[in-house]
Design a protein around this motif. Structure first.
Motif, PDB file in Angstrom:
ATOM      1  N   ALA A  47      70.667  -5.308 -11.577  1.00 44.48           N
ATOM      2  CA  ALA A  47      70.192  -6.160 -10.485  1.00 44.48           C
ATOM      3  C   ALA A  47      68.748  -6.567 -10.716  1.00 44.48           C
ATOM      4  O   ALA A  47      68.354  -7.710 -10.435  1.00 44.48           O
ATOM      5  N   ALA A  48      67.930  -5.644 -11.231  1.00 40.92           N
ATOM      6  CA  ALA A  48      66.533  -5.963 -11.521  1.00 40.92           C
ATOM      7  C   ALA A  48      66.440  -7.023 -12.611  1.00 40.92           C
ATOM      8  O   ALA A  48      65.607  -7.936 -12.551  1.00 40.92           O
ATOM      9  N   GLN A  49      67.296  -6.915 -13.611  1.00 37.45           N
ATOM     10  CA  GLN A  49      67.302  -7.915 -14.681  1.00 37.45           C
ATOM     11  C   GLN A  49      67.792  -9.267 -14.170  1.00 37.45           C
ATOM     12  O   GLN A  49      67.302 -10.322 -14.601  1.00 37.45           O
ATOM     13  N   THR A  50      68.739  -9.238 -13.241  1.00 36.02           N
ATOM     14  CA  THR A  50      69.241 -10.484 -12.651  1.00 36.02           C
ATOM     15  C   THR A  50      68.160 -11.196 -11.851  1.00 36.02           C
ATOM     16  O   THR A  50      68.126 -12.426 -11.786  1.00 36.02           O
ATOM     17  N   LEU A  51      67.256 -10.431 -11.225  1.00 37.03           N
ATOM     18  CA  LEU A  51      66.150 -11.032 -10.494  1.00 37.03           C
ATOM     19  C   LEU A  51      65.302 -11.914 -11.406  1.00 37.03           C
ATOM     20  O   LEU A  51      64.895 -13.019 -11.027  1.00 37.03           O
ATOM     21  N   ALA A  52      65.019 -11.424 -12.592  1.00 35.34           N
ATOM     22  CA  ALA A  52      64.222 -12.204 -13.536  1.00 35.34           C
ATOM     23  C   ALA A  52      64.934 -13.498 -13.893  1.00 35.34           C
ATOM     24  O   ALA A  52      64.330 -14.578 -13.934  1.00 35.34           O
ATOM     25  N   ARG A  53      66.231 -13.402 -14.127  1.00 32.13           N
ATOM     26  CA  ARG A  53      67.008 -14.600 -14.446  1.00 32.13           C
ATOM     27  C   ARG A  53      67.005 -15.576 -13.278  1.00 32.13           C
ATOM     28  O   ARG A  53      66.889 -16.796 -13.455  1.00 32.13           O
ATOM     29  N   GLY A  54      67.113 -15.047 -12.068  1.00 33.30           N
ATOM     30  CA  GLY A  54      67.108 -15.900 -10.884  1.00 33.30           C
ATOM     31  C   GLY A  54      65.797 -16.651 -10.722  1.00 33.30           C
ATOM     32  O   GLY A  54      65.786 -17.832 -10.355  1.00 33.30           O
ATOM     33  N   ALA A  55      64.675 -15.967 -10.981  1.00 30.45           N
ATOM     34  CA  ALA A  55      63.374 -16.639 -10.878  1.00 30.45           C
ATOM     35  C   ALA A  55      63.226 -17.717 -11.944  1.00 30.45           C
ATOM     36  O   ALA A  55      62.700 -18.807 -11.676  1.00 30.45           O
ATOM     37  N   LEU A  56      63.693 -17.438 -13.160  1.00 32.88           N
ATOM     38  CA  LEU A  56      63.623 -18.441 -14.221  1.00 32.88           C
ATOM     39  C   LEU A  56      64.521 -19.639 -13.915  1.00 32.88           C
ATOM     40  O   LEU A  56      64.144 -20.791 -14.149  1.00 32.88           O
ATOM     41  N   ASP A  57      65.704 -19.367 -13.377  1.00 36.26           N
ATOM     42  CA  ASP A  57      66.606 -20.464 -13.004  1.00 36.26           C
ATOM     43  C   ASP A  57      65.984 -21.320 -11.908  1.00 36.26           C
ATOM     44  O   ASP A  57      66.103 -22.551 -11.931  1.00 36.26           O
ATOM     45  N   ALA A  58      65.323 -20.669 -10.954  1.00 37.26           N
ATOM     46  CA  ALA A  58      64.661 -21.424  -9.885  1.00 37.26           C
ATOM     47  C   ALA A  58      63.537 -22.280 -10.452  1.00 37.26           C
ATOM     48  O   ALA A  58      63.343 -23.431 -10.036  1.00 37.26           O
ATOM     49  N   ARG A  59      62.803 -21.731 -11.399  1.00 39.65           N
ATOM     50  CA  ARG A  59      61.725 -22.498 -12.026  1.00 39.65           C
ATOM     51  C   ARG A  59      62.263 -23.746 -12.698  1.00 39.65           C
ATOM     52  O   ARG A  59      61.717 -24.844 -12.532  1.00 39.65           O
ATOM     53  N   GLU A  60      63.353 -23.586 -13.448  1.00 40.68           N
ATOM     54  CA  GLU A  60      63.919 -24.741 -14.146  1.00 40.68           C
ATOM     55  C   GLU A  60      64.522 -25.738 -13.161  1.00 40.68           C
ATOM     56  O   GLU A  60      64.489 -26.951 -13.404  1.00 40.68           O
ATOM     57  N   ALA A  61      65.068 -25.246 -12.061  1.00 42.51           N
ATOM     58  CA  ALA A  61      65.617 -26.153 -11.046  1.00 42.51           C
ATOM     59  C   ALA A  61      64.509 -26.999 -10.423  1.00 42.51           C
ATOM     60  O   ALA A  61      64.708 -28.181 -10.134  1.00 42.51           O
TER      61      ALA A  61
END
Length: 273
Positions: A47-61
C-alpha cells in the motif's frame, strides 16, 4: 476547445484519503510489539508503494490535462505531487528496512532449542525506521488538499464560464470538510465526540452528522489506538469540497496589476499553505 479535466481536484482529495489511511497504519506500528510490527509492516508495504505510484500518476494527469495551460499554480501542484511521490518511496524503503531488522533471527547456539528474535538494538533501529516512515508522509493529505485548491482555483481562472457554484454549505460544514480532507478528524464513539488534530478549531458532532446525512462524508474504522473511527470524504464530498475551493479564487474585479506586490506575495503564500 477541450475542457480541462474537472475531476483533477477531486482525484487529489481521494489520494489524500489514501495518505491518511497509510499514516494511521504506520503510526500504529510505531507502538506495536516487534512481532506484530513485522507482520503489519510487511502487509502494509504494498500500500505504501502504491501511494508513490498514485502521486506520480496524479502528477502526470495534471501535466497532461487537456485545456489546462501551464501556470505557476499548476507547477506548484505538480511539484507537490513530485515531492509526495518521493516521500512515499522513502517511507516504503524505511518500512522495508524495519521488516529486515525485525525479521532477523539470531542463529541458535549449541544448547538452544530455537532461534531468538531481534536484539534490542535491532528493535530500536526498526522502530526508528517506522517512525521516519510515519513522519515522511504524515502531512500527505494536507499537501493533497493544498494542491487540489491550487488546481480548483486555476481551473476557474482559466475557464470562468464553466464555474459551477458550490453546494450550500455553512462555514462550519465547509471547515469540517476541509479538516476531514486534511486527515485531522477522528471520532470517539464512547464519548460521541469529534477529535481534531493539528488545529485549534472544533467540529461539533452535529456538523459531522449533517455532512453524513447529505452523503458527503462516511465513517471508517480507524487504525489508530484510542480512535474508533475516521471520517473520509465520499465521491460527492470530494465534488462539494472541490467546488467550494474553486469559489475561493481571487475576485475578477481586481486585476493583478492593481494589487500591490506585497499583497500579491501574501495571497500566493496563503494559497500554497
Amino acid at each position: 476547445m477541450t475542457l480541462p479535466d474537472l475531476s483533477l481536484p477531486e482525484r487529489l482529495l481521494l489520494l489524500g484519503a489514501d495518505f491518511t489511511r497509510h499514516h494511521d497504519v504506520v503510526l500504529r506500528l510505531t507502538s506495536a510489539h516487534p512481532a506484530h510490527a513485522t507482520v503489519g509492516a510487511a502487509e502494509h508495504l504494498p500500500a505504501a508503494q502504491t501511494l508513490a505510484r498514485g502521486a506520480l500518476d496524479a502528477r502526470e494527469a495534471i501535466r497532461a490535462a487537456p485545456g489546462l495551460a501551464p501556470s505557476p499554480d499548476v507547477e506548484r501542484a505538480v511539484t507537490r505531487m513530485t515531492q509526495l511521490a518521493t516521500l512515499a518511496v522513502l517511507a516504503a524503503d524505511h518500512l522495508l528496512d524495519a521488516i529486515d531488522l525485525l525479521s532477523t533471527a539470531v542463529v541458535p547456539s549449541p544448547g538452544q532449542k530455537a532461534a531468538t528474535g531481534p536484539t534490542g538494538t535491532q528493535t530500536t533501529e526498526a522502530a526508528h525506521h517506522i517512525r521516519l516512515a510515519e513522519q515522511l508522509t504524515g502531512l500527505g493529505a494536507e499537501d493533497c488538499l493544498a494542491a487540489a485548491g491550487l488546481l480548483a482555483r486555476e481551473l476557474r481562472r482559466q475557464h470562468p464560464g464553466f464555474f459551477r457554484p458550490p453546494p450550500a454549505l455553512s462555514p462550519a460544514q465547509q471547515a469540517a470538510l476541509e479538516a476531514v480532507a486534511a486527515g485531522r478528524v477522528t471520532l470517539d464513539q464512547q464519548e460521541d465526540k469529534v477529535l481534531v488534530e493539528r488545529g485549534t478549531g472544533r467540529i461539533a458532532i452535529t456538523t459531522l452528522r449533517s455532512l453524513e446525512s447529505r452523503g458527503l462524508v462516511r465513517r471508517e474504522p480507524c487504525a489508530l489506538w484510542l480512535h474508533d473511527e475516521r471520517p473520509h470524504l465520499t465521491a460527492e464530498g470530494c465534488q462539494a469540497l472541490s467546488a467550494a475551493l474553486t469559489a475561493r479564487s481571487r475576485p475578477r474585479s481586481a486585476p493583478p496589476a492593481a494589487v500591490p506586490p506585497a499583497a500579491r506575495a501574501a495571497v500566493t503564500r496563503a494559497a500554497i499553505r
